[in-house]
Design a protein around this motif. Structure first.
Motif, PDB file in Angstrom:
ATOM      1  N   GLU A  77     -24.782 -27.771  13.826  1.00 24.25           N
ATOM      2  CA  GLU A  77     -25.433 -26.869  14.792  1.00 24.25           C
ATOM      3  C   GLU A  77     -26.451 -25.962  14.101  1.00 24.25           C
ATOM      4  OE1 GLU A  77     -24.018 -23.018  17.327  1.00 24.25           O
ATOM      5  OE2 GLU A  77     -22.661 -24.740  17.271  1.00 24.25           O
ATOM      6  N   VAL A  78     -26.086 -25.436  12.924  1.00 28.18           N
ATOM      7  CA  VAL A  78     -26.981 -24.540  12.181  1.00 28.18           C
ATOM      8  C   VAL A  78     -28.239 -25.288  11.748  1.00 28.18           C
ATOM      9  CG1 VAL A  78     -27.210 -23.146  10.092  1.00 28.18           C
ATOM     10  CG2 VAL A  78     -25.107 -23.048  11.417  1.00 28.18           C
ATOM     11  N   ILE A  79     -28.072 -26.491  11.237  1.00 29.46           N
ATOM     12  CA  ILE A  79     -29.222 -27.286  10.805  1.00 29.46           C
ATOM     13  C   ILE A  79     -30.118 -27.627  11.993  1.00 29.46           C
ATOM     14  CG2 ILE A  79     -29.917 -29.531   9.855  1.00 29.46           C
ATOM     15  CD1 ILE A  79     -27.410 -29.333   8.026  1.00 29.46           C
ATOM     16  N   ASP A  80     -29.516 -27.966  13.126  1.00 31.01           N
ATOM     17  CA  ASP A  80     -30.294 -28.294  14.324  1.00 31.01           C
ATOM     18  C   ASP A  80     -31.046 -27.090  14.880  1.00 31.01           C
ATOM     19  OD1 ASP A  80     -29.407 -30.893  14.133  1.00 31.01           O
ATOM     20  OD2 ASP A  80     -27.871 -30.693  15.697  1.00 31.01           O
ATOM     21  N   ASN A  81     -30.479 -25.886  14.733  1.00 38.78           N
ATOM     22  CA  ASN A  81     -31.091 -24.675  15.292  1.00 38.78           C
ATOM     23  C   ASN A  81     -32.176 -24.061  14.418  1.00 38.78           C
ATOM     24  OD1 ASN A  81     -29.540 -24.706  17.577  1.00 38.78           O
ATOM     25  ND2 ASN A  81     -28.068 -23.192  16.851  1.00 38.78           N
ATOM     26  N   SER A  82     -32.257 -24.459  13.161  1.00 39.56           N
ATOM     27  CA  SER A  82     -33.158 -23.770  12.246  1.00 39.56           C
ATOM     28  C   SER A  82     -33.958 -24.741  11.396  1.00 39.56           C
ATOM     29  CB  SER A  82     -32.350 -22.850  11.336  1.00 39.56           C
ATOM     30  OG  SER A  82     -33.189 -22.236  10.402  1.00 39.56           O
ATOM     31  N   ASP A  83     -35.245 -24.471  11.301  1.00 34.81           N
ATOM     32  CA  ASP A  83     -36.101 -25.256  10.409  1.00 34.81           C
ATOM     33  C   ASP A  83     -35.896 -24.842   8.955  1.00 34.81           C
ATOM     34  OD1 ASP A  83     -37.181 -26.522  12.613  1.00 34.81           O
ATOM     35  OD2 ASP A  83     -38.867 -25.115  12.773  1.00 34.81           O
ATOM     36  N   ALA A  84     -35.368 -23.649   8.752  1.00 32.83           N
ATOM     37  CA  ALA A  84     -35.212 -23.113   7.406  1.00 32.83           C
ATOM     38  C   ALA A  84     -33.912 -23.551   6.735  1.00 32.83           C
ATOM     39  CB  ALA A  84     -35.271 -21.589   7.448  1.00 32.83           C
ATOM     40  N   VAL A  85     -32.983 -24.125   7.486  1.00 35.88           N
ATOM     41  CA  VAL A  85     -31.690 -24.519   6.927  1.00 35.88           C
ATOM     42  C   VAL A  85     -31.632 -26.038   6.811  1.00 35.88           C
ATOM     43  CG1 VAL A  85     -29.198 -24.499   7.281  1.00 35.88           C
ATOM     44  CG2 VAL A  85     -30.540 -22.495   7.881  1.00 35.88           C
ATOM     45  N   SER A  86     -31.283 -26.491   5.626  1.00 30.75           N
ATOM     46  CA  SER A  86     -31.184 -27.930   5.380  1.00 30.75           C
ATOM     47  C   SER A  86     -29.772 -28.261   4.913  1.00 30.75           C
ATOM     48  CB  SER A  86     -32.189 -28.346   4.305  1.00 30.75           C
ATOM     49  OG  SER A  86     -31.832 -27.769   3.061  1.00 30.75           O
ATOM     50  N   ILE A  87     -29.530 -29.515   4.741  1.00 30.27           N
ATOM     51  CA  ILE A  87     -28.230 -29.954   4.234  1.00 30.27           C
ATOM     52  C   ILE A  87     -28.011 -29.431   2.816  1.00 30.27           C
ATOM     53  CG2 ILE A  87     -29.032 -32.188   3.360  1.00 30.27           C
ATOM     54  CD1 ILE A  87     -25.635 -31.482   5.044  1.00 30.27           C
ATOM     55  N   VAL A  88     -29.085 -29.275   2.047  1.00 33.68           N
ATOM     56  CA  VAL A  88     -28.976 -28.741   0.689  1.00 33.68           C
ATOM     57  C   VAL A  88     -28.432 -27.308   0.742  1.00 33.68           C
ATOM     58  CG1 VAL A  88     -30.271 -28.113  -1.387  1.00 33.68           C
ATOM     59  CG2 VAL A  88     -30.828 -30.220  -0.165  1.00 33.68           C
ATOM     60  N   PHE A  89     -28.915 -26.506   1.691  1.00 34.63           N
ATOM     61  CA  PHE A  89     -28.426 -25.141   1.872  1.00 34.63           C
ATOM     62  C   PHE A  89     -26.937 -25.139   2.207  1.00 34.63           C
ATOM     63  CE2 PHE A  89     -27.533 -21.560   4.737  1.00 34.63           C
ATOM     64  CZ  PHE A  89     -27.862 -20.491   3.920  1.00 34.63           C
ATOM     65  N   ILE A  90     -26.525 -26.038   3.093  1.00 35.40           N
ATOM     66  CA  ILE A  90     -25.114 -26.117   3.491  1.00 35.40           C
ATOM     67  C   ILE A  90     -24.257 -26.562   2.306  1.00 35.40           C
ATOM     68  CG2 ILE A  90     -23.469 -27.264   5.027  1.00 35.40           C
ATOM     69  CD1 ILE A  90     -25.244 -25.173   6.434  1.00 35.40           C
ATOM     70  N   VAL A  91     -24.741 -27.523   1.529  1.00 33.91           N
ATOM     71  CA  VAL A  91     -24.003 -27.968   0.337  1.00 33.91           C
ATOM     72  C   VAL A  91     -23.870 -26.815  -0.659  1.00 33.91           C
ATOM     73  CG1 VAL A  91     -24.117 -29.496  -1.677  1.00 33.91           C
ATOM     74  CG2 VAL A  91     -24.553 -30.408   0.604  1.00 33.91           C
ATOM     75  N   TYR A  92     -24.935 -26.025  -0.789  1.00 34.32           N
ATOM     76  CA  TYR A  92     -24.881 -24.852  -1.670  1.00 34.32           C
ATOM     77  C   TYR A  92     -23.819 -23.865  -1.173  1.00 34.32           C
ATOM     78  CZ  TYR A  92     -26.150 -20.479  -3.903  1.00 34.32           C
ATOM     79  OH  TYR A  92     -26.101 -19.298  -4.603  1.00 34.32           O
ATOM     80  N   GLN A  93     -23.760 -23.636   0.131  1.00 34.75           N
ATOM     81  CA  GLN A  93     -22.761 -22.727   0.691  1.00 34.75           C
ATOM     82  C   GLN A  93     -21.348 -23.272   0.445  1.00 34.75           C
ATOM     83  OE1 GLN A  93     -23.842 -19.713   1.772  1.00 34.75           O
ATOM     84  NE2 GLN A  93     -25.817 -20.561   1.206  1.00 34.75           N
ATOM     85  N   ALA A  94     -21.173 -24.582   0.588  1.00 35.18           N
ATOM     86  CA  ALA A  94     -19.874 -25.210   0.308  1.00 35.18           C
ATOM     87  C   ALA A  94     -19.506 -25.045  -1.171  1.00 35.18           C
ATOM     88  CB  ALA A  94     -19.896 -26.684   0.704  1.00 35.18           C
ATOM     89  N   ALA A  95     -20.503 -25.157  -2.052  1.00 36.02           N
ATOM     90  CA  ALA A  95     -20.255 -24.947  -3.482  1.00 36.02           C
ATOM     91  C   ALA A  95     -19.841 -23.501  -3.754  1.00 36.02           C
ATOM     92  CB  ALA A  95     -21.498 -25.305  -4.295  1.00 36.02           C
ATOM     93  N   MET A  96     -20.416 -22.561  -3.009  1.00 36.59           N
ATOM     94  CA  MET A  96     -20.026 -21.162  -3.147  1.00 36.59           C
ATOM     95  C   MET A  96     -18.567 -20.954  -2.719  1.00 36.59           C
ATOM     96  SD  MET A  96     -22.563 -19.604  -4.455  1.00 36.59           S
ATOM     97  CE  MET A  96     -22.203 -17.898  -4.165  1.00 36.59           C
ATOM     98  N   ILE A  97     -18.150 -21.639  -1.661  1.00 32.51           N
ATOM     99  CA  ILE A  97     -16.750 -21.567  -1.229  1.00 32.51           C
ATOM    100  C   ILE A  97     -15.848 -22.102  -2.335  1.00 32.51           C
ATOM    101  CG2 ILE A  97     -15.040 -22.507   0.388  1.00 32.51           C
ATOM    102  CD1 ILE A  97     -17.296 -22.558   2.501  1.00 32.51           C
ATOM    103  N   PHE A  98     -16.194 -23.272  -2.854  1.00 39.14           N
ATOM    104  CA  PHE A  98     -15.402 -23.901  -3.899  1.00 39.14           C
ATOM    105  C   PHE A  98     -15.305 -23.000  -5.136  1.00 39.14           C
ATOM    106  CE2 PHE A  98     -15.187 -26.710  -7.653  1.00 39.14           C
ATOM    107  CZ  PHE A  98     -13.948 -27.273  -7.429  1.00 39.14           C
ATOM    108  N   SER A  99     -16.435 -22.440  -5.566  1.00 39.81           N
ATOM    109  CA  SER A  99     -16.412 -21.605  -6.768  1.00 39.81           C
ATOM    110  C   SER A  99     -15.624 -20.311  -6.544  1.00 39.81           C
ATOM    111  CB  SER A  99     -17.833 -21.293  -7.242  1.00 39.81           C
ATOM    112  OG  SER A  99     -18.519 -20.501  -6.306  1.00 39.81           O
ATOM    113  N   THR A 100     -15.668 -19.769  -5.335  1.00 41.54           N
ATOM    114  CA  THR A 100     -14.892 -18.567  -5.029  1.00 41.54           C
ATOM    115  C   THR A 100     -13.400 -18.863  -5.091  1.00 41.54           C
ATOM    116  OG1 THR A 100     -16.660 -17.714  -3.617  1.00 41.54           O
ATOM    117  CG2 THR A 100     -14.471 -16.785  -3.285  1.00 41.54           C
ATOM    118  N   ILE A 101     -13.007 -20.041  -4.630  1.00 44.85           N
ATOM    119  CA  ILE A 101     -11.594 -20.410  -4.619  1.00 44.85           C
ATOM    120  C   ILE A 101     -11.068 -20.686  -6.028  1.00 44.85           C
ATOM    121  CG2 ILE A 101      -9.967 -22.205  -3.867  1.00 44.85           C
ATOM    122  CD1 ILE A 101     -11.619 -22.325  -1.239  1.00 44.85           C
TER     123      ILE A 101
END
Length: 174
Positions: A77-101
């Motif tokens: 939904e986020v990727i579909d709603n925004s031209d500024a958000v890509s799958i790379v951004f989402i993967v980066y956010q997932a990596a941030m979750i992983f590193s925090t854990i």
């Protein structure tokens, strides 16, 4: 949607413990582009003592994790709603979750390895036993502190954090 009531624990983490992060998450989810502005002026309250810093980190860490999870769980939904958000951004956010854990475990391993190397006190020069001993000590200390954080009053938590900070600072400086 920003002012909706808190009905679940997850909502408390995202909405009440990190309101600015929640607002940014909502903006990104709804197609807004957030950018850095060097000319912007703002003011904030910065902690000036250990107690305030500890309380701030205790609020921010769960809030950050909850908002990152919310963003990743709505990735399509986020990727579909925004031209500024890509799958790379989402993967980066997932990596941030992983590193925090994994961060606490990583810190425990690095400290155990560092102390094992610095204070090789194992009989017969067996550094693996020293490493395992330090690792067990750090895991037990972490579990004890986690138990204190879950079951004890805030003053007790702060005192335990101060004592552990002092002990670890002295040991790591030795």
């Amino acid at each position: 949607f920003y002012a909706t009531n808190v009905e679940k624990a997850k909502d408390f983490l995202t909405k009440d413990m990190g309101e600015d992060r929640w607002l940014c998450t909502l903006l990104v989810e709804n197609g807004w582009r957030l950018e850095y502005s060097a000319g912007a002026e703002s003011s904030t309250y910065c902690p000036d003592n250990f107690d305030e810093f500890y309380k701030q980190r205790r609020r921010w860490t769960p809030s950050t994790l909850a908002n990152l999870m919310a963003l990743c769980s709505n990735a399509k939904e986020v990727i579909d709603n925004s031209d500024a958000v890509s799958i790379v951004f989402i993967v980066y956010q997932a990596a941030m979750i992983f590193s925090t854990i994994i961060a606490p475990g990583t810190v425990i391993l690095v400290m155990a390895a560092g102390l094992s190397y610095s204070f090789d006190i194992a009989p017969n020069n067996n550094s693996n036993s020293t490493f395992v001993a330090f690792l067990i000590i750090f895991i037990l200390v972490s579990l004890a502190f986690g138990t204190i954080c879950v079951y004890c009053r805030q003053e007790t938590q702060l005192m335990a954090a101060k004592v552990l900070t002092l002990i670890f600072a002295v040991v790591m400086a030795a």
